[in-house]
Write an enzyme that holds these catalytic residues in place. Structure first.
Site, mmCIF file in Angstrom:
data_model
loop_
_atom_site.group_PDB
_atom_site.id
_atom_site.type_symbol
_atom_site.label_atom_id
_atom_site.label_comp_id
_atom_site.label_asym_id
_atom_site.label_seq_id
_atom_site.Cartn_x
_atom_site.Cartn_y
_atom_site.Cartn_z
ATOM 1 N N CYS A 72 0.726 -0.725 -0.261
ATOM 2 C CA CYS A 72 0.134 0.179 0.044
ATOM 3 C C CYS A 72 0.997 1.095 -0.058
ATOM 4 O O CYS A 72 0.165 2.195 -0.996
ATOM 5 C CB CYS A 72 -0.988 0.012 1.779
ATOM 6 S SG CYS A 72 -2.276 -1.721 1.253
ATOM 7 N N ASN A 87 -9.673 -0.128 -0.532
ATOM 8 C CA ASN A 87 -8.679 -0.409 -0.324
ATOM 9 C C ASN A 87 -7.535 -0.527 -2.131
ATOM 10 O O ASN A 87 -8.169 -2.288 -1.844
ATOM 11 C CB ASN A 87 -8.075 -1.007 1.134
ATOM 12 C CG ASN A 87 -6.782 -1.391 1.329
ATOM 13 O OD1 ASN A 87 -5.979 -0.109 -0.277
ATOM 14 N ND2 ASN A 87 -6.245 -1.073 1.791
ATOM 15 N N HIS A 142 -3.537 7.495 2.049
ATOM 16 C CA HIS A 142 -3.933 5.925 2.016
ATOM 17 C C HIS A 142 -5.827 5.704 1.786
ATOM 18 O O HIS A 142 -5.701 6.339 2.368
ATOM 19 C CB HIS A 142 -2.946 5.026 1.964
ATOM 20 C CG HIS A 142 -3.044 4.197 1.944
ATOM 21 N ND1 HIS A 142 -3.511 3.194 0.931
ATOM 22 C CD2 HIS A 142 -3.279 2.947 2.844
ATOM 23 C CE1 HIS A 142 -4.245 2.056 0.949
ATOM 24 N NE2 HIS A 142 -3.764 0.841 1.895
#
Ligand code: UT7
Length: 325
Positions: free
Chosen positions: A116, A282, A252
């Site tokens: 990520c 996500n 993020h």
């Protein structure tokens, strides 16, 4: 002679695959509810790549949009970095595949794997190339087909992830630019968020759990909240700036509660955090550049604004970038 040492953003783009899977769709597959997912994560839906659509396909679409915004030809790119955890093939790298799609040849192209935090890592590497004069125009992409490493019968993970791509074009400039980047890792947390097998570590059994993401969500959550506020402080301190100097947090997109918690610690209003997680869940390395692109295109982010980008993910890895847009 003037120095062109800053990496300036000249174009951004994003691409989400057509197919949308809503929380209500997932209620039919696993023991979950739209209400639980919204309340715990802020997620409402995710986009899922078609069976024949790859990470490079998504990256290509996002890159073309970035090129269009920058009004430059692909031939001007002299470095391509793709951040991905879900490459099309073991090799060549997705960056090499993308180079071929853009019909340019010869410039260096490589992938970065920092899950990520991948995009922030890639941005940091790109910035070093520009600062040292090694590159003048860098295409940095975060692209993922996480749906391929998702266990669609595990409610702990399948509600959380989606597919997408974001791209940024950086050009050497006398005007700021990326002011600083900060990247970190701590490998001791491997088991909190991982895929148990891979190319070299063969699965021990045929079970789907061996090939898909496993996460101890609550533990990751706590680490993410603490680490993200620490790195925000590190970034501001490195630049001699205060919280009030930040115009936009571009975080993020893993969980709305994490984003809101980080914004609060930075004394930012909720509106100053760019939030896209509700639309696409996500998307790992794609989430920061997609959020950046959205806020630039809808006019929230204006030239001269101060942006704090930050990410946390598997590894653990984490990182930030402070940018005068
Ligand atoms: O991008 C990389 C970084 N990743 C992240 O930052 C993600 C971090 N983690 C999170 O976002 C959150 O921890 C989750 C959204 C994954 C989970 O939220 P939580 O508030 O931490 O819940 P929990 O894990 O403590 O679980 C609470 C309950 C459990 O049930 P019991 O044990 O209390 O009976 C879970 O089994 O919620 C249950 N649960 C669900 N219930 C309905 C877990 N997943 C689901 C689900 N639907 N999908």
């Amino acid at each position: 002679m003037s120095q062109k040492n800053y990496s300036r953003i000249i174009g951004t783009g994003r691409y989400l695959p057509e197919k949308i899977v809503t929380n209500v769709d997932l209620e039919k597959k696993v023991d979950t509810s739209d209400a639980w997912i919204r309340e715990r994560t802020g997620i409402e839906q995710r986009h899922i790549a078609a069976d024949d659509q790859t990470t490079c396909d998504l990256a290509e679409q996002a890159s073309l949009k970035a090129l269009e915004m920058a009004e430059i030809e692909a031939s001007e790119i002299d470095l391509i970095i793709v951040a991905t955890t879900t490459p099309d093939k073991t090799f060549p790298s997705t960056a090499c595949l993308l180079q071929q799609r853009l019909a340019i040849h010869g410039c260096p192209a490589f992938d970065i794997q920092a899950v990520c935090s991948g995009f922030v890592y890639a941005l940091s590497v790109a910035d070093q190339f520009i600062k040292t004069g090694m590159a003048k125009c860098v295409l940095v992409v975060g692209s993922e087909t996480l749906s391929r490493i998702t266990n669609w019968s595990d409610r702990n993970t399948c509600v959380l992830f989606g597919d997408g791509a974001g791209a940024v074009l950086l050009q050497a400039s006398e005007e700021a630019g990326i002011l600083s980047t900060h990247i970190h890792a701590d490998g001791q947390y491997e088991d909190l968020l991982h895929v148990p097998s891979g190319v070299s570590k063969l699965p021990k059994t045929d079970s789907i759990e061996e090939r898909t993401m496993a996460m101890r969500g609550n533990e990751v959550f706590k680490m993410a909240v603490n680490t993200l506020s620490r790195i925000a402080k590190e970034t501001l301190d490195a630049n001699g700036l205060q919280k009030e100097d930040i115009d936009w947090l571009v975080p993020h997109q893993a969980n709305l509660r994490i984003i809101n918690g980080t914004a609060k610690k930075l004394k930012l209003s909720p509106e100053q955090a760019v939030v896209t997680v509700h639309k696409h869940a996500n998307t790992s390395s794609a989430s920061v550049p997609m959020a950046l692109d959205e806020a630039i295109r809808d006019g929230r982010i204006q030239r001269g604004h101060m942006l704090l980008l930050e990410a946390f993910g598997g590894g653990f890895t984490w990182g930030s970038a402070l940018i005068r847009y």
